[in-house]
Design a protein around this motif. Structure first.
Motif, PDB file in Angstrom:
ATOM      1  N   ASN A 607       0.792  -1.252   0.000  1.00 23.59           N
ATOM      2  CA  ASN A 607       0.000   0.000   0.000  1.00 23.59           C
ATOM      3  C   ASN A 607       0.815   1.288   0.000  1.00 23.59           C
ATOM      4  O   ASN A 607       0.264   2.365  -0.129  1.00 23.59           O
ATOM      5  CB  ASN A 607      -0.959   0.079   1.199  1.00 23.59           C
ATOM      6  CG  ASN A 607      -1.901  -1.091   1.261  1.00 23.59           C
ATOM      7  OD1 ASN A 607      -2.142  -1.730   0.237  1.00 23.59           O
ATOM      8  ND2 ASN A 607      -2.425  -1.388   2.424  1.00 23.59           N
ATOM      9  N   LEU A 608       2.108   1.206   0.212  1.00 18.85           N
ATOM     10  CA  LEU A 608       2.902   2.433   0.346  1.00 18.85           C
ATOM     11  C   LEU A 608       3.562   2.819  -0.966  1.00 18.85           C
ATOM     12  O   LEU A 608       3.654   2.033  -1.893  1.00 18.85           O
ATOM     13  CB  LEU A 608       3.993   2.240   1.399  1.00 18.85           C
ATOM     14  CG  LEU A 608       3.514   2.107   2.842  1.00 18.85           C
ATOM     15  CD1 LEU A 608       4.676   1.770   3.742  1.00 18.85           C
ATOM     16  CD2 LEU A 608       2.865   3.409   3.283  1.00 18.85           C
ATOM     17  N   ALA A 609       4.021   4.038  -1.012  1.00 18.05           N
ATOM     18  CA  ALA A 609       4.834   4.507  -2.136  1.00 18.05           C
ATOM     19  C   ALA A 609       5.880   5.443  -1.556  1.00 18.05           C
ATOM     20  O   ALA A 609       5.649   6.085  -0.535  1.00 18.05           O
ATOM     21  CB  ALA A 609       3.973   5.244  -3.139  1.00 18.05           C
ATOM     22  N   LYS A 610       7.002   5.498  -2.201  1.00 16.34           N
ATOM     23  CA  LYS A 610       8.096   6.298  -1.652  1.00 16.34           C
ATOM     24  C   LYS A 610       7.769   7.789  -1.667  1.00 16.34           C
ATOM     25  O   LYS A 610       8.044   8.502  -0.718  1.00 16.34           O
ATOM     26  CB  LYS A 610       9.370   6.033  -2.460  1.00 16.34           C
ATOM     27  CG  LYS A 610      10.592   6.791  -1.971  1.00 16.34           C
ATOM     28  CD  LYS A 610      11.080   6.216  -0.667  1.00 16.34           C
ATOM     29  CE  LYS A 610      12.301   6.935  -0.133  1.00 16.34           C
ATOM     30  NZ  LYS A 610      12.477   6.624   1.308  1.00 16.34           N
ATOM     31  N   THR A 611       7.227   8.233  -2.765  1.00 20.91           N
ATOM     32  CA  THR A 611       6.964   9.666  -2.884  1.00 20.91           C
ATOM     33  C   THR A 611       5.468   9.857  -3.092  1.00 20.91           C
ATOM     34  O   THR A 611       4.903   9.310  -4.040  1.00 20.91           O
ATOM     35  CB  THR A 611       7.759  10.253  -4.069  1.00 20.91           C
ATOM     36  OG1 THR A 611       9.110   9.872  -3.909  1.00 20.91           O
ATOM     37  CG2 THR A 611       7.656  11.757  -4.090  1.00 20.91           C
ATOM     38  N   VAL A 612       4.862  10.599  -2.208  1.00 17.36           N
ATOM     39  CA  VAL A 612       3.404  10.697  -2.223  1.00 17.36           C
ATOM     40  C   VAL A 612       3.012  11.993  -2.937  1.00 17.36           C
ATOM     41  O   VAL A 612       3.058  13.072  -2.367  1.00 17.36           O
ATOM     42  CB  VAL A 612       2.838  10.630  -0.796  1.00 17.36           C
ATOM     43  CG1 VAL A 612       1.317  10.701  -0.817  1.00 17.36           C
ATOM     44  CG2 VAL A 612       3.281   9.333  -0.128  1.00 17.36           C
ATOM     45  N   THR A 613       2.647  11.834  -4.196  1.00 13.37           N
ATOM     46  CA  THR A 613       2.389  13.018  -5.008  1.00 13.37           C
ATOM     47  C   THR A 613       0.901  13.254  -5.205  1.00 13.37           C
ATOM     48  O   THR A 613       0.496  13.963  -6.112  1.00 13.37           O
ATOM     49  CB  THR A 613       3.106  12.892  -6.371  1.00 13.37           C
ATOM     50  OG1 THR A 613       2.724  11.646  -6.957  1.00 13.37           O
ATOM     51  CG2 THR A 613       4.596  12.932  -6.218  1.00 13.37           C
ATOM     52  N   VAL A 614       0.083  12.617  -4.365  1.00  9.50           N
ATOM     53  CA  VAL A 614      -1.359  12.927  -4.396  1.00  9.50           C
ATOM     54  C   VAL A 614      -1.788  13.343  -3.000  1.00  9.50           C
ATOM     55  O   VAL A 614      -1.214  12.935  -2.011  1.00  9.50           O
ATOM     56  CB  VAL A 614      -2.201  11.710  -4.858  1.00  9.50           C
ATOM     57  CG1 VAL A 614      -1.955  11.417  -6.308  1.00  9.50           C
ATOM     58  CG2 VAL A 614      -1.906  10.488  -4.009  1.00  9.50           C
ATOM     59  N   GLU A 615      -2.844  14.169  -2.949  1.00  8.81           N
ATOM     60  CA  GLU A 615      -3.339  14.639  -1.647  1.00  8.81           C
ATOM     61  C   GLU A 615      -4.176  13.569  -0.976  1.00  8.81           C
ATOM     62  O   GLU A 615      -4.874  12.817  -1.621  1.00  8.81           O
ATOM     63  CB  GLU A 615      -4.205  15.870  -1.854  1.00  8.81           C
ATOM     64  CG  GLU A 615      -3.392  17.146  -1.945  1.00  8.81           C
ATOM     65  CD  GLU A 615      -4.311  18.334  -2.085  1.00  8.81           C
ATOM     66  OE1 GLU A 615      -4.788  18.834  -1.067  1.00  8.81           O
ATOM     67  OE2 GLU A 615      -4.539  18.740  -3.232  1.00  8.81           O
TER      68      GLU A 615
END
Ligand code: M6R
Length: 615
Positions: A607-615
């Motif tokens: 479920n995770l991502a390194k860089t969270v580019t959505v609000e």
């Protein structure tokens, strides 16, 4: 979030795209895909759910020779992880293929517009409208770059996109809309690359150009033309990146997370290099301080913003700013910043902390601060990222690429950079006692060696992990500078092992969490030697009185918890305000080894991502 890669050159594009996707997989890994031109200049597209290896095994032996193409690894926002929702997305005629990262806010209305005319959509994604829009503009006679410009004008949201089309095989057009989803171009000889982050480009090129919001890159193998939203050519010389590509590979370590934990002594040294000076003792920000002495004296408060691990680093930074610069300081979760109409003015220093420099919540907070005219510094690990472009001044953390989704070395680097910044600010404001500065510098010089000693705890932490791996609940307690460390310890554990963990200010325990304590809840208490150690001891006694197992971190030489806590971990003693980074190391190792015991996917937690580019 999602990872994007594109290539145009003379070499076979397929292997380059797949290798690039391998480097980007930490950004998202619920599906992957590539699109390239086959020998007849037809689009060949392959997609698969799951990790990249699913895609690789599917296309093995059938990948057409091609010299240009795009690839994507996905972290789902619109539409569940499925093959149909995997990128690249094509228009219905197979003329255009797009890969995208970020969110298109008005996609539903756009989709409606196309379906009303009888067009069909193959996925549930917001992305697919981009392919339709580009194809529509091409049908109306636009060339590919112009078609993308029209598309950008029709869409709302912050995202990045790369497009190829059969009209012009060998050509890629890429754009960044708004503040989410960065794109970087890698310039080579007779070949060009584009990717959502630097790590994917480093093996091929260190000459790079980061796209600004609104810019379009027209990429052909001979070169790249940048234009702005109005189509005007943008002249910007590529930057030479200092990163060593070797730093981006796992080396002898089983996981990037472990490698990055072990890099911390070197990272500390790199972050301090040229900043902590001994003769005479002083801290300089070699990146150049945008805060002139007069302005520093005028400041009335500081506001620090960040998310996740970076926010916890900011919480430590707050202590430093108050202690050394005697400036009232507060910390905000960047995602909440805009909801409160924060009171900001040109005498409020805003300090953002970000590993990626692309976290959308942090960027939005920075923009709000910019609108209010606040001077801004960013503590950032990614040169050229959007955070570094919004801020007036940058303190580069120089930790090198961090590949594991769970941040480790970059927290250490951020805390050191904040320490340096606060000392520097304190001197400019005349609030720093030279003896304190001297003592802090002397202590900082020992930090790399002490971090090296802390890493020797690995076997011990692995043994503790074996005993505690089956617990399903953990409480992490700390006070003062150790409180953010407790929060970070809990975050690390839940991220990589999926164990429920809460970080609390130890004083808060009696106000609720104590109700949870029994033999099934493990408590990790940070009781290293500082002014709050005795209070921590009382908290530990309270947990023990309720049969809760306790793992205590103490300073080497402190035997006061022997026989009280179930596990007493002696952390190398360190005098000075940077002590929290020493306590971080055993907590990172504990999280890592518990995750290993539980067979979790350590570098790419679900479920995770390194860089969270959505609000
Ligand atoms: O790139 P940033 O520092 O802005 O990222 C902020 C958070 O997403 C990040 O710190 C996240 O919490 C960590 N990867 C957790 O280990």
């Amino acid at each position: 979030m999602c990872g994007i890669i594109g290539y145009s050159g003379e070499r076979p594009a397929g292997p380059i795209l797949l290798e690039g996707l391998g480097r980007l997989e930490y950004r998202g890994y619920d599906s992957a895909g590539i699109a390239l031109f086959d020998e007849q200049h037809r689009l060949y597209c392959a997609r698969a759910t799951g990790k990249l290896e699913q895609l690789t095994s599917r296309i093995e032996g059938v990948l057409p020779p091609a010299v240009a193409g795009i690839g994507h690894t996905r972290w789902a926002t619109h539409g569940r992880p499925s093959e149909a929702n995997a990128h690249p997305h094509l228009d219905p005629t197979g003329r255009v293929a797009v890969v995208h990262n970020g969110i298109i806010e008005n996609f539903a209305a756009l989709r409606e517009r196309f379906t009303a005319r009888g067009a069909s959509f193959a996925s549930e994604t917001d992305t697919e409208v981009l392919a339709h829009l580009v194809a529509e503009a091409l049908d109306e006679g636009a060339d590919l770059a112009e078609a993308l410009r029209v598309t950008l004008a029709e869409t709302e949201g912050a995202y990045s996109v790369v497009v190829i089309a059969t009209d012009d095989p060998g050509r890629l057009v890429a754009a960044r809309a708004g503040n989410a989803g960065g794109l970087v171009i890698g310039h080579g000889e007779g070949e060009q690359f584009v990717a959502s982050d630097l790590a994917a480009l480093l093996p091929y090129s260190r000459r790079v150009t980061f796209l600004n919001p609104g810019e379009i890159a027209d990429i052909r193998r001979e070169g790249v033309t940048l234009t702005d939203a109005d189509g005007a050519v943008v002249e910007r010389a590529p930057q030479l990146q200092p990163y060593d590509p070797v730093a981006a590979v796992k080396g002898r370590y089983r996981h990037f997370m472990l490698k990055e934990i072990h890099e911390q002594p070197d990272v500390a040294l790199d972050t301090m290099r040229g900043r902590y000076l001994q003769d005479p003792p002083r801290v300089e920000l070699d990146d150049g301080s945008p805060i002139a002495a007069a302005q520093a004296r005028e400041l009335q408060r500081a506001v620090l913003v960040g998310m996740g691990t970076s926010q916890y680093a900011a919480m430590i930074g707050r202590h430093y700013i108050e202690r050394f610069a005697r400036l009232p300081a507060e910390v905000d979760n960047a995602s909440e910043f805009g909801y409160r109409r924060p009171v900001l003015d040109p005498r409020t220093l805003v300090v953002s902390v970000a590993q990626s420099g692309e976290t959308v919540d942090t960027l939005l907070a920075m923009e709000e601060a910019r609108r209010e005219g606040c001077p801004q510094l960013t503590v950032c690990n990614t040169p050229g990222s959007q955070a570094t472009r919004i801020a007036d001044g940058v303190i580069h953390t120089r930790a090198g690429p961090e590949i594991a989704v769970a941040s480790t070395k970059t927290m250490t680097a951020s805390v050191i950079a904040l320490h340096a910044m606060a000392l520097h600010l304190g001197r400019l404001r005349g609030s720093l006692d030279p003896e304190v500065e001297c003592a802090e510098i002397e202590a900082a010089m020992r930090l790399p060696a002490v971090l090296g000693e802390a890493l020797l705890l690995e076997e011990r932490m692995a043994a503790v992990a074996r005993r505690y791996a089956q617990f399903e609940d953990f409480l992490f307690l700390g006070r003062g500078l150790s409180y953010p460390v407790a929060l970070e310890g809990a975050l690390k554990l839940k991220e990589v092992s999926y164990i429920h963990a809460e970080g609390y200010a130890a004083g808060e325990m009696k106000h609720g969490p104590i109700a949870l304590i029994d033999e099934r809840l493990a408590t990790l208490a940070i009781a290293t030697r500082d002014e709050v150690r005795d209070k921590m001891r009382s908290n530990i006694e309270q947990v023990k009185a309720r049969r809760g197992p306790v793992i205590a971190l103490v300073s080497e030489g402190d035997d006061s918890l022997d026989g009280i806590a179930d596990e007493v971990i002696a952390v190398p003693a360190f005098e000075g305000a940077l002590a929290p980074v020493v306590a971080l190391v055993p907590l990172q190792l504990l999280a890592y080894h518990i995750a290993l015991e539980r067979g979790a996917d350590i570098d790419q937690p679900r479920n995770l991502a390194k860089t969270v580019t959505v609000e």
